[in-house]
Design a protein around this motif. Structure first.
Motif, PDB file in Angstrom:
ATOM      1  N   LEU A  77      -6.786  -5.818   6.869  1.00 50.10           N
ATOM      2  CA  LEU A  77      -7.936  -6.000   5.805  1.00 50.10           C
ATOM      3  C   LEU A  77      -8.101  -4.434   4.922  1.00 50.10           C
ATOM      4  CD1 LEU A  77     -10.946  -7.712   7.467  1.00 50.10           C
ATOM      5  CD2 LEU A  77      -9.200  -8.339   5.722  1.00 50.10           C
ATOM      6  N   THR A  78      -7.893  -3.563   5.602  1.00 54.92           N
ATOM      7  CA  THR A  78      -8.060  -2.097   5.003  1.00 54.92           C
ATOM      8  C   THR A  78      -6.792  -1.898   4.091  1.00 54.92           C
ATOM      9  OG1 THR A  78      -9.204  -1.142   6.853  1.00 54.92           O
ATOM     10  CG2 THR A  78      -7.919   0.403   5.407  1.00 54.92           C
ATOM     11  N   LEU A  79      -5.445  -2.077   4.498  1.00 55.80           N
ATOM     12  CA  LEU A  79      -4.380  -2.096   3.783  1.00 55.80           C
ATOM     13  C   LEU A  79      -4.571  -2.939   2.518  1.00 55.80           C
ATOM     14  CD1 LEU A  79      -1.803  -2.318   6.671  1.00 55.80           C
ATOM     15  CD2 LEU A  79      -2.367  -0.282   5.196  1.00 55.80           C
ATOM     16  N   LEU A  80      -4.989  -4.298   2.860  1.00 47.82           N
ATOM     17  CA  LEU A  80      -4.907  -5.196   1.623  1.00 47.82           C
ATOM     18  C   LEU A  80      -6.101  -4.763   0.466  1.00 47.82           C
ATOM     19  CD1 LEU A  80      -3.793  -7.978   0.745  1.00 47.82           C
ATOM     20  CD2 LEU A  80      -5.704  -9.004   1.950  1.00 47.82           C
ATOM     21  N   VAL A  81      -7.130  -4.395   1.025  1.00 47.48           N
ATOM     22  CA  VAL A  81      -8.121  -4.111   0.037  1.00 47.48           C
ATOM     23  C   VAL A  81      -7.860  -2.742  -0.695  1.00 47.48           C
ATOM     24  CG1 VAL A  81     -10.526  -3.329  -0.158  1.00 47.48           C
ATOM     25  CG2 VAL A  81     -10.164  -5.177   1.225  1.00 47.48           C
ATOM     26  N   CYS A  82      -7.485  -1.819   0.016  1.00 49.11           N
ATOM     27  CA  CYS A  82      -6.748  -0.626  -0.745  1.00 49.11           C
ATOM     28  C   CYS A  82      -5.588  -0.876  -1.581  1.00 49.11           C
ATOM     29  CB  CYS A  82      -6.444   0.523   0.386  1.00 49.11           C
ATOM     30  SG  CYS A  82      -8.135   1.166   1.034  1.00 49.11           S
ATOM     31  N   ALA A  83      -4.789  -1.840  -1.252  1.00 51.44           N
ATOM     32  CA  ALA A  83      -3.497  -1.955  -2.077  1.00 51.44           C
ATOM     33  C   ALA A  83      -3.723  -2.882  -3.397  1.00 51.44           C
ATOM     34  CB  ALA A  83      -2.622  -3.115  -1.297  1.00 51.44           C
ATOM     35  N   ALA A 121       0.893  -1.266   0.025  1.00 48.92           N
ATOM     36  CA  ALA A 121      -0.003  -0.052  -0.043  1.00 48.92           C
ATOM     37  C   ALA A 121       1.011   1.315   0.160  1.00 48.92           C
ATOM     38  CB  ALA A 121      -0.769  -0.015   0.941  1.00 48.92           C
ATOM     39  N   THR A 122       2.174   1.183   0.474  1.00 46.87           N
ATOM     40  CA  THR A 122       2.858   2.448   0.930  1.00 46.87           C
ATOM     41  C   THR A 122       3.961   2.304  -0.299  1.00 46.87           C
ATOM     42  OG1 THR A 122       4.345   1.370   2.124  1.00 46.87           O
ATOM     43  CG2 THR A 122       2.445   2.571   3.260  1.00 46.87           C
ATOM     44  N   SER A 123       4.349   1.429  -1.100  1.00 45.46           N
ATOM     45  CA  SER A 123       5.526   1.534  -1.703  1.00 45.46           C
ATOM     46  C   SER A 123       5.270   0.866  -3.110  1.00 45.46           C
ATOM     47  CB  SER A 123       6.723   1.133  -1.191  1.00 45.46           C
ATOM     48  OG  SER A 123       6.811  -0.326  -1.088  1.00 45.46           O
ATOM     49  N   GLY A 124       4.117   0.004  -3.175  1.00 44.63           N
ATOM     50  CA  GLY A 124       3.950  -0.735  -4.311  1.00 44.63           C
ATOM     51  C   GLY A 124       4.647  -1.970  -4.375  1.00 44.63           C
ATOM     52  N   LYS A 125       5.429  -2.382  -3.466  1.00 40.42           N
ATOM     53  CA  LYS A 125       6.619  -3.487  -3.359  1.00 40.42           C
ATOM     54  C   LYS A 125       5.922  -4.449  -2.270  1.00 40.42           C
ATOM     55  CE  LYS A 125      10.303  -0.575  -4.233  1.00 40.42           C
ATOM     56  NZ  LYS A 125      11.671   0.075  -3.771  1.00 40.42           N
ATOM     57  N   VAL A 126       6.157  -5.576  -2.402  1.00 39.38           N
ATOM     58  CA  VAL A 126       5.896  -6.829  -1.575  1.00 39.38           C
ATOM     59  C   VAL A 126       6.550  -6.706  -0.481  1.00 39.38           C
ATOM     60  CG1 VAL A 126       5.487  -9.209  -0.957  1.00 39.38           C
ATOM     61  CG2 VAL A 126       4.913  -8.389  -3.321  1.00 39.38           C
ATOM     62  N   TRP A 127       7.862  -6.359  -0.492  1.00 37.83           N
ATOM     63  CA  TRP A 127       8.601  -6.071   0.614  1.00 37.83           C
ATOM     64  C   TRP A 127       9.553  -5.010   0.643  1.00 37.83           C
ATOM     65  CZ3 TRP A 127       8.804  -8.567   5.036  1.00 37.83           C
ATOM     66  CH2 TRP A 127      10.091  -8.356   6.034  1.00 37.83           C
ATOM     67  N   ASP A 128       9.340  -4.129   1.568  1.00 36.64           N
ATOM     68  CA  ASP A 128      10.292  -2.779   1.282  1.00 36.64           C
ATOM     69  C   ASP A 128      10.678  -2.303   2.853  1.00 36.64           C
ATOM     70  OD1 ASP A 128      11.098  -0.231   0.937  1.00 36.64           O
ATOM     71  OD2 ASP A 128       9.175   0.827   1.026  1.00 36.64           O
ATOM     72  N   MET A 129      11.853  -2.223   3.056  1.00 36.13           N
ATOM     73  CA  MET A 129      12.489  -2.182   4.382  1.00 36.13           C
ATOM     74  C   MET A 129      12.575  -0.426   4.567  1.00 36.13           C
ATOM     75  SD  MET A 129      13.056  -4.625   5.917  1.00 36.13           S
ATOM     76  CE  MET A 129      14.154  -4.145   7.242  1.00 36.13           C
ATOM     77  N   GLY A 130      12.013   0.286   3.640  1.00 32.80           N
ATOM     78  CA  GLY A 130      12.187   1.697   3.824  1.00 32.80           C
ATOM     79  C   GLY A 130      11.080   2.242   4.915  1.00 32.80           C
ATOM     80  N   SER A 131      10.263   1.450   5.258  1.00 30.27           N
ATOM     81  CA  SER A 131       9.269   1.731   6.313  1.00 30.27           C
ATOM     82  C   SER A 131       8.280   0.593   6.614  1.00 30.27           C
ATOM     83  CB  SER A 131       8.233   2.899   5.588  1.00 30.27           C
ATOM     84  OG  SER A 131       7.140   3.191   6.756  1.00 30.27           O
ATOM     85  N   GLN A 132       8.404   0.377   7.884  1.00 30.04           N
ATOM     86  CA  GLN A 132       7.711  -0.824   8.704  1.00 30.04           C
ATOM     87  C   GLN A 132       6.344  -0.125   9.160  1.00 30.04           C
ATOM     88  OE1 GLN A 132       9.676  -3.310   7.684  1.00 30.04           O
ATOM     89  NE2 GLN A 132      11.084  -1.869   7.313  1.00 30.04           N
TER      90      GLN A 132
END
Length: 264
Positions: free
Chosen positions: A254-260, A119-130
């Motif tokens: 769920l909110t993150l997943l649906v919006c992503a 949702a925040t970076s478009g990547k499945v794994w991103d260490m830039g922000s947790q």
């Protein structure tokens, strides 16, 4: 972010009355605080997933109207930070088992991480922000350790342990980029700081809210608005069904997943 521990409304009110010397009967119940917090989370998530596509905005775009709308959504969502810090403190105080409470938050943080990254970076794994639920886990550890030190230690050793665990918690939040938003606001730092204020200064309502408000104002103003909203709260849970708390635990991932989904 998650809801807090379930407790009967009367017990919640009685506990608050003991701490503050009086019971609040006007303002938002804990249930409404959770609803408002979730709405701000939804706003932030839509602002990083759905709205950019609707407005035709992408990184490097010169569409200033779209950029302004997205920035307003993001900044407005920071109002939720003190709400969740306060809910964490209430959950910690009313839980029957702090360890189990912490494990639930940790599991929620782990479950939410991939949807958060998408949702925040478009990547499945991103260490830039947790995701900021990790900050709630850190804050809980800090609060529990401070309380342990206050109960079992005396004198200088009590203060040393309290200061060291606070510094360690803040350091981990910084190192792991927990809750880092748009590269400028570290939501994790503010969550831990607010939780400390709400826990340690609870007996002095006005001083507590003033201190939290000043801290929030330093972090781009909007968190201070959330503090003002909390100052009007009432000392009631606002619901009696025990399953309600689990709904709020589930709402965040769920909110993150649906919006992503649109950006996957």
């Amino acid at each position: 972010m998650p809801g807090m521990e379930n407790a009967m409304s009367s017990e919640f009110a009685d506990a608050q009355a003991v701490n503050s010397g009086k019971t609040r009967r006007k303002g938002m119940t804990e249930f409404r605080v959770k609803i408002v917090g979730w709405l701000f989370v939804l706003l932030a998530t839509i602002g990083t997933t759905v709205l950019p596509q609707m407005l035709g905005y992408h990184a490097g775009s010169d569409n200033m109207v779209a950029m302004t709308i997205l920035v307003v959504c993001e900044v407005a969502s920071w109002t939720a930070i003190p709400l969740y810090a306060w809910l964490l403190v209430q959950g910690y105080r009313h839980t029957h088992n702090a360890l189990q409470y912490g494990i639930r938050l940790l599991v929620l943080a782990l479950i939410s991480e991939v949807p958060y990254d998408i949702a925040t970076s478009g990547k499945v794994w991103d260490m830039g922000s947790q995701n900021p639920v990790f900050a709630l886990v850190v804050a809980l550890i800090v609060l529990a350790t401070i309380d342990w030190a206050r109960e079992h230690l005396q004198g200088v050793s009590r203060w040393v342990v309290s200061v060291l665990v606070t510094i360690a918690g803040l350091a981990w939040v910084l190192i792991l980029h927990i809750g880092l938003r748009q590269g400028m606001l570290n939501m994790g730092l503010l969550l831990v700081g607010m939780a400390l204020i709400f826990h340690l200064m609870d007996a002095h309502e006005n001083t507590m809210m003033m201190t939290a408000g000043v801290l929030g104002a330093v972090f781009f103003i909007m968190p201070a608005v959330g503090v003002a909203m909390l100052h009007t709260r009432q000392d009631e849970l606002g619901y009696t069904r025990p399953w309600v708390k689990w709904v709020f635990y589930a709402l965040y991932p769920l909110t993150l997943l649906v919006c992503a989904l649109p950006v996957m």
